[in-house]
Design a protein around this motif. Structure first.
Motif, mmCIF file in Angstrom:
data_model
loop_
_atom_site.group_PDB
_atom_site.id
_atom_site.type_symbol
_atom_site.label_atom_id
_atom_site.label_comp_id
_atom_site.label_asym_id
_atom_site.label_seq_id
_atom_site.Cartn_x
_atom_site.Cartn_y
_atom_site.Cartn_z
ATOM 1 N N GLY A 1 0.841 -1.195 0.000
ATOM 2 C CA GLY A 1 0.000 0.000 0.000
ATOM 3 C C GLY A 1 0.878 1.248 0.000
ATOM 4 O O GLY A 1 2.065 1.187 0.366
ATOM 5 N N SER A 2 0.281 2.364 -0.405
ATOM 6 C CA SER A 2 1.023 3.637 -0.346
ATOM 7 C C SER A 2 1.414 3.960 1.073
ATOM 8 O O SER A 2 2.396 4.652 1.321
ATOM 9 C CB SER A 2 0.149 4.795 -0.815
ATOM 10 N N GLN A 3 0.586 3.492 2.008
ATOM 11 C CA GLN A 3 0.850 3.847 3.401
ATOM 12 C C GLN A 3 2.226 3.344 3.832
ATOM 13 O O GLN A 3 2.950 4.044 4.535
ATOM 14 C CB GLN A 3 -0.260 3.283 4.298
ATOM 15 N N LEU B 1 4.710 5.742 2.458
ATOM 16 C CA LEU B 1 4.815 6.975 3.256
ATOM 17 C C LEU B 1 5.647 6.709 4.517
ATOM 18 O O LEU B 1 6.487 7.523 4.901
ATOM 19 C CB LEU B 1 3.417 7.479 3.625
ATOM 20 N N PHE C 1 -3.756 14.847 4.343
ATOM 21 C CA PHE C 1 -4.035 13.452 4.685
ATOM 22 C C PHE C 1 -3.333 13.092 6.001
ATOM 23 O O PHE C 1 -2.112 13.037 6.057
ATOM 24 C CB PHE C 1 -3.537 12.575 3.535
ATOM 25 N N TYR D 1 5.187 17.736 0.767
ATOM 26 C CA TYR D 1 4.246 16.626 0.553
ATOM 27 C C TYR D 1 2.960 17.191 -0.044
ATOM 28 O O TYR D 1 2.350 18.093 0.543
ATOM 29 C CB TYR D 1 3.945 15.932 1.886
ATOM 30 N N ILE E 1 -0.772 16.293 -2.498
ATOM 31 C CA ILE E 1 -1.720 15.373 -3.153
ATOM 32 C C ILE E 1 -2.440 16.236 -4.195
ATOM 33 O O ILE E 1 -3.520 16.767 -3.924
ATOM 34 C CB ILE E 1 -2.744 14.806 -2.144
ATOM 35 N N ASN F 1 -7.155 14.483 -0.674
ATOM 36 C CA ASN F 1 -7.786 14.034 0.563
ATOM 37 C C ASN F 1 -7.294 14.982 1.655
ATOM 38 O O ASN F 1 -6.097 15.056 1.887
ATOM 39 C CB ASN F 1 -7.341 12.593 0.862
ATOM 40 N N ASP G 1 1.773 12.326 -3.767
ATOM 41 C CA ASP G 1 0.933 11.177 -3.414
ATOM 42 C C ASP G 1 -0.280 11.188 -4.346
ATOM 43 O O ASP G 1 -1.034 12.166 -4.375
ATOM 44 C CB ASP G 1 0.510 11.357 -1.936
ATOM 45 N N PRO H 1 -3.155 8.680 -5.085
ATOM 46 C CA PRO H 1 -3.984 7.470 -5.082
ATOM 47 C C PRO H 1 -5.284 7.591 -5.886
ATOM 48 O O PRO H 1 -5.903 6.585 -6.200
ATOM 49 C CB PRO H 1 -4.312 7.277 -3.594
ATOM 50 N N TYR H 2 -5.690 8.833 -6.205
ATOM 51 C CA TYR H 2 -7.068 9.019 -6.700
ATOM 52 C C TYR H 2 -7.202 9.380 -8.178
ATOM 53 O O TYR H 2 -8.321 9.476 -8.669
ATOM 54 C CB TYR H 2 -7.749 10.138 -5.882
ATOM 55 N N THR I 1 -0.972 3.553 -5.982
ATOM 56 C CA THR I 1 -1.547 2.400 -5.278
ATOM 57 C C THR I 1 -2.644 1.753 -6.120
ATOM 58 O O THR I 1 -3.281 2.429 -6.941
ATOM 59 C CB THR I 1 -2.132 2.856 -3.920
ATOM 60 N N SER J 1 -5.151 0.588 -4.467
ATOM 61 C CA SER J 1 -6.249 0.581 -3.497
ATOM 62 C C SER J 1 -7.556 1.122 -4.055
ATOM 63 O O SER J 1 -8.628 0.605 -3.759
ATOM 64 C CB SER J 1 -5.863 1.370 -2.254
ATOM 65 N N LYS J 2 -7.501 2.188 -4.830
ATOM 66 C CA LYS J 2 -8.742 2.778 -5.333
ATOM 67 C C LYS J 2 -9.035 2.293 -6.759
ATOM 68 O O LYS J 2 -10.129 2.505 -7.276
ATOM 69 C CB LYS J 2 -8.675 4.314 -5.304
ATOM 70 N N ARG K 1 -3.329 -4.511 -0.672
ATOM 71 C CA ARG K 1 -2.146 -3.811 -0.147
ATOM 72 C C ARG K 1 -1.015 -3.792 -1.176
ATOM 73 O O ARG K 1 0.097 -4.254 -0.918
ATOM 74 C CB ARG K 1 -1.650 -4.428 1.178
HETATM 75 N N1 PMP Z 1 -2.511 8.660 0.379
HETATM 76 C C1 PMP Z 1 -3.727 9.206 0.424
HETATM 77 C C2 PMP Z 1 -3.877 10.648 0.088
HETATM 78 C C3 PMP Z 1 -4.837 8.441 0.773
HETATM 79 O O1 PMP Z 1 -6.042 9.024 0.835
HETATM 80 C C4 PMP Z 1 -4.649 7.063 1.058
HETATM 81 C C5 PMP Z 1 -5.796 6.157 1.411
HETATM 82 N N2 PMP Z 1 -6.825 6.673 2.106
HETATM 83 C C6 PMP Z 1 -3.352 6.542 1.023
HETATM 84 C C7 PMP Z 1 -2.306 7.363 0.656
HETATM 85 C C8 PMP Z 1 -3.044 5.124 1.409
HETATM 86 O O2 PMP Z 1 -3.490 4.215 0.491
HETATM 87 P P1 PMP Z 1 -3.071 2.695 0.539
HETATM 88 O O3 PMP Z 1 -4.333 1.931 0.681
HETATM 89 O O4 PMP Z 1 -2.400 2.455 -0.775
HETATM 90 O O5 PMP Z 1 -2.129 2.468 1.661
#
Ligand code: PMP
Length: 403
Positions: free
Chosen positions: A107-109, A112, A133, A175, A177, A182, A210, A212-213, A241, A243-244, A251
């Motif tokens: 995951g991006s998390q 980060l 975020f 940093y 987005i 978000n 970052d 993700p969207y 990621t 994820s979306k 992950r």
């Molecule tokens: N960055 C931002 C701006 C997000 O909103 C999110 C998810 N809510 C993430 C990173 C983390 O995404 P991931 O599920 O890939 O860990």
């Protein structure tokens, strides 16, 4: 015992890390799942739009074709074919990349978190949008970073304000987005991206972008990432990621950056988790290679857009007179501001009692929180439930909540 629990009665934990605490947003997300609650709080994609059958097929076919390899340990930087696939995906987005420019993260998390350890350190300053975020702040704070806000408007970071903040705070990194941010849903237009890149190119500061969207877009053509500017190639880290796009439970995320930093990020990841799950990477790759991403995303985009319209059209009716809110062109969130002296935190307990939950915007600020703001997610609730939730919000602000 000298170093352990017994002498002081306090477990021997890193004091700085222990002092960071958890996220209040997590608690709200717990409330969101209580029976009957309508949640505008969750940042999760819609369950019913996951391609469950397609993912099941990919796992089955990977296991049938690859057998033990899918169940074995694999490299820390990630499956080479998946990295190459992501490289082609990023190149099509205007940020030229090969497998070597990318490492896979859980995951991006995790990306980060790794950046928080590797690029940042105790006392390093990070400039951020305000609001931003919160989980990125959490990840960076683990490494000891401090945050300073850059002024933003309806197009994202203001270039002159960014330059002034760089001069004033000598940050290690910025940093941002820039696409469907978000929590605000704001997107930075192309011209503004160029101006921000001009500023970053003039200064010795890292860009952490970052993204993700950006695939969850409703109408606009995608803008190239800020990190695609060749002047920033040696000092930008770009995170993405699945994820979306596909499913957050997989992950699978990635970081694109210069080799020297990827090497240190990789050894750091090795010490934390060895690798991202082999079978999950192979299944994600199989899914990606056997599906047309645009074809898969189009119905998701269409449904999310319907939900956004239902929410935005309803807000004019639900929120008190003098409120403002945006209509983001993608992503998951609408950002609203109640007029003074409304306080979205105070109103929340009434909203929860009325069966609807959102996230007060004040949680997302690094400085000067604005009490009247709120983040409303429109993706994980059906159109009918959004309509019902809007009626509940209307009741909150019309009858039940006294300022
Ligand atoms: N960055 C931002 C701006 C997000 O909103 C999110 C998810 N809510 C993430 C990173 C983390 O995404 P991931 O599920 O890939 O860990």
């Amino acid at each position: 015992m000298v170093n352990g629990v017994l002498r002081s009665g306090v477990p021997p934990v890193n004091a700085r890390v222990a002092s960071l605490g958890g996220s209040p947003i997590r608690e709200l997300l717990r409330i969101s799942t209580s029976p009957g609650m309508i949640s505008f709080a969750s940042g999760s994609p819609a369950n019913e739009l996951f391609d469950v059958a397609g993912v099941a097929r990919s796992y089955a076919e990977v296991l049938a074709a690859e057998g033990p390899r899918a169940l074995q340990y694999s490299s820390t930087e990630g499956e080479p074919e998946l990295r190459a696939r992501i490289g082609a995906f990023l190149t099509a987005k205007g940020i030229w990349s090969t497998a070597e420019d990318i490492i896979i993260t859980s995951g991006s998390q995790q990306g980060l978190g790794l950046i928080g350890q590797v690029v940042l350190e105790e006392g390093a300053v990070v400039l951020t949008e305000n609001p931003t975020f919160v989980s990125a702040l959490q990840a960076f704070a683990l490494g000891g970073a401090q945050f300073r806000a850059v002024e933003t408007d309806e197009h994202g970071m203001v270039p002159e304000a960014l330059e002034a903040a760089i001069v004033r705070h000598s940050p290690r990194a910025v940093y941002t987005i820039p696409t469907f941010q978000n929590p605000t849903g704001v997107t930075t237009p192309r011209e503004r991206r160029n101006e921000l890149a001009d500023v970053l190119a003039r200064h010795d500061v890292w860009l952490i972008e970052d993204d993700p969207y950006s695939e969850i877009r409703f109408r606009t053509e995608p803008h190239s990432p800020i990190a695609s500017d060749p002047r920033l190639a040696g000092k930008s880290l770009y995170l993405g990621t699945l994820s979306k796009i596909l499913a957050p439970g997989l992950r699978i995320g990635w970081i694109r950056g210069p080799q020297e930093i990827l090497d240190v990020l990789t050894t750091t990841k090795q010490g934390m988790s060895l690798q991202t799950s082999t079978i999950d990477q192979l299944a994600a790759l199989h899914w990606w290679e056997h599906n047309d991403l645009e074809e898969k995303l189009d119905p998701v985009r269409a449904e999310y857009m319907r939900r956004r319209d239902t929410m935005v059209d309803g807000l004019a009716h639900a929120l008190p007179e003098g409120s403002t809110f945006n209509r983001p062109d993608g992503g998951m969130f609408v950002w609203a501001s109640l007029p003074e002296p409304y306080d979205a935190n105070h109103a929340l307990s009434v909203a929860i009692a009325d069966g609807v939950v959102y996230i007060p915007g004040s949680h997302f600020y690094v400085a000067d929180p604005v009490p009247g703001t709120l983040r409303l997610s429109f993706v994980s609730t059906s159109v009918e439930r959004i309509e019902e939730g809007i009626e509940r919000l209307h009741a909150v602000f019309t009858y039940d909540y006294q300022i």
